[in-house]
Design a protein around this motif. Structure first.
Motif, PDB file in Angstrom:
ATOM      1  N   CYS A  23       0.831  -1.398  -0.218  1.00  0.00           N
ATOM      2  CA  CYS A  23      -0.196  -0.121   0.465  1.00  0.00           C
ATOM      3  C   CYS A  23       0.934   1.110   0.128  1.00  0.00           C
ATOM      4  CB  CYS A  23      -0.583   0.275   1.063  1.00  0.00           C
ATOM      5  SG  CYS A  23      -1.672   1.415   1.477  1.00  0.00           S
ATOM      6  N   ASP A  92      -6.076   2.538   3.287  1.00  0.00           N
ATOM      7  CA  ASP A  92      -6.070   3.256   3.319  1.00  0.00           C
ATOM      8  C   ASP A  92      -5.128   4.250   4.196  1.00  0.00           C
ATOM      9  OD1 ASP A  92      -8.883   3.132   6.074  1.00  0.00           O
ATOM     10  OD2 ASP A  92      -7.577   4.863   5.518  1.00  0.00           O
ATOM     11  N   SER A  93      -5.143   5.734   3.965  1.00  0.00           N
ATOM     12  CA  SER A  93      -4.944   6.730   4.423  1.00  0.00           C
ATOM     13  C   SER A  93      -4.997   7.669   4.166  1.00  0.00           C
ATOM     14  CB  SER A  93      -3.268   6.936   3.011  1.00  0.00           C
ATOM     15  OG  SER A  93      -3.983   7.703   2.498  1.00  0.00           O
ATOM     16  N   SER A  94      -4.914   8.852   5.905  1.00  0.00           N
ATOM     17  CA  SER A  94      -5.414   9.858   5.901  1.00  0.00           C
ATOM     18  C   SER A  94      -4.275  10.725   6.908  1.00  0.00           C
ATOM     19  CB  SER A  94      -6.443   8.918   6.304  1.00  0.00           C
ATOM     20  OG  SER A  94      -6.114   8.580   7.893  1.00  0.00           O
ATOM     21  N   ALA A 100     -11.198   9.576   5.133  1.00  0.00           N
ATOM     22  CA  ALA A 100      -9.880   7.961   4.899  1.00  0.00           C
ATOM     23  C   ALA A 100     -10.185   8.530   3.100  1.00  0.00           C
ATOM     24  CB  ALA A 100     -10.534   6.991   5.213  1.00  0.00           C
ATOM     25  N   PHE A 101      -9.047   8.001   2.207  1.00  0.00           N
ATOM     26  CA  PHE A 101      -8.767   7.572   1.562  1.00  0.00           C
ATOM     27  C   PHE A 101      -7.978   6.536   1.189  1.00  0.00           C
ATOM     28  CE2 PHE A 101      -8.968  11.760  -0.675  1.00  0.00           C
ATOM     29  CZ  PHE A 101      -9.073  12.482   0.960  1.00  0.00           C
ATOM     30  N   PHE A 102      -9.212   5.407   0.479  1.00  0.00           N
ATOM     31  CA  PHE A 102      -9.190   4.069  -0.143  1.00  0.00           C
ATOM     32  C   PHE A 102      -8.660   3.551  -1.526  1.00  0.00           C
ATOM     33  CE2 PHE A 102     -11.340   1.410   3.525  1.00  0.00           C
ATOM     34  CZ  PHE A 102     -11.936   2.581   3.943  1.00  0.00           C
TER      35      PHE A 102
ATOM     36  N   TYR B  35     -19.677   5.933   2.406  1.00  0.00           N
ATOM     37  CA  TYR B  35     -19.032   5.090   1.700  1.00  0.00           C
ATOM     38  C   TYR B  35     -20.208   4.508   0.294  1.00  0.00           C
ATOM     39  CZ  TYR B  35     -14.690   5.957   3.933  1.00  0.00           C
ATOM     40  OH  TYR B  35     -13.109   7.316   4.287  1.00  0.00           O
ATOM     41  N   HIS B  45     -15.629   7.673  -1.305  1.00  0.00           N
ATOM     42  CA  HIS B  45     -15.862   8.433  -0.088  1.00  0.00           C
ATOM     43  C   HIS B  45     -17.268   8.928  -0.639  1.00  0.00           C
ATOM     44  CE1 HIS B  45     -15.966  11.248   3.123  1.00  0.00           C
ATOM     45  NE2 HIS B  45     -15.614  10.899   3.893  1.00  0.00           N
TER      46      HIS B  45
END
Lengths: 111, 112
Positions: A23, A92-94, A100-102, B35, B45
């Protein structure tokens, strides 16, 4: 804009094999989370990292381990794979407390 | 689900109608996020609402949050066939790593 990149997108492994999922978070995001989504299930939290240290742990089997590297990318290592490990794995990163961005996920199939 | 329930589990409506999905949760939260997921694909999102907010809008989406009842709703107005997907709510707690706890999802079918 750069998004969260996961690789590989698809992976087929046999029982008892090992798999490594990667990731790559959005630049400047310091937190990475891993989730597992079984068929027809909601995503379940596995593990998270903040500034390269494990920050939280969910229902992650002992056969799985993960780490976050100096460039903030993370790897989920899965050993002694079982049929029940077949699932969609998301990271996900945030920034803490923010949206949250998946990634698109890695679909793991264990045969 | 660790989170609670989403209601309904499945919803079938005609294109042009409104769709309302509800989500309940169990703990105090920092924020709640909705989501969308097309079959077996990534999580997209939609909207984030913080615990001190009561309502947010984004295009055809309207989200409400009632922290006293520990519930949220997602309203999609003037639905389109392309809205067909599963919709999940997810909460982030303040006293944890802000990991997301997902609800069980609502499968929405919009008939053309």
């Amino acid at each position: 804009a750069a998004g969260v990149i996961q690789s590989p997108r698809h992976l087929i492994k046999e029982k008892r094999e090992t798999a490594t999922l990667k990731c790559y978070p959005i630049p400047r995001h310091d937190t990475v989370y891993w989730y597992q989504q079984g068929p027809g299930q909601d995503p379940q939290f596995l593990i998270s990292f903040y500034e390269k240290m494990q920050s939280d742990k969910g229902s992650i089997p002992d056969r799985f381990s993960a780490q976050q590297f100096s460039d903030y990318h993370s790897e989920l290592n899965m050993s002694s794979l079982e049929l029940g490990d077949s699932a969609l794995y998301f990271c996900d990163s945030s920034l803490p407390g923010d949206k949250a961005f998946f990634g698109q996920g890695t679909r793991l199939t264990v045969v | 689900s660790q989170q609670g329930e989403e209601d309904p589990q499945a919803l079938s409506i005609q294109e042009g109608e409104n769709a309302t999905m509800n989500c309940s949760y169990k703990t105090s939260i920092n924020n709640l996020q909705w989501y969308r997921q097309n079959s077996g694909r990534g999580l997209v999102h939609l909207i984030l609402i913080r615990s001190n907010e009561r309502e947010k809008h984004s295009g055809r989406l309207r989200v409400t949050l009632d922290t006293s009842k520990k519930s949220s709703s997602l309203l999609i107005t003037a639905s389109r066939a392309a809205d067909t997907a599963s919709y999940f709510c997810a909460t982030a707690r303040m006293d944890s790593s802000y990991k997301l706890i997902f609800g069980s999802g609502t499968r929405l079918l919009v008939r053309p």
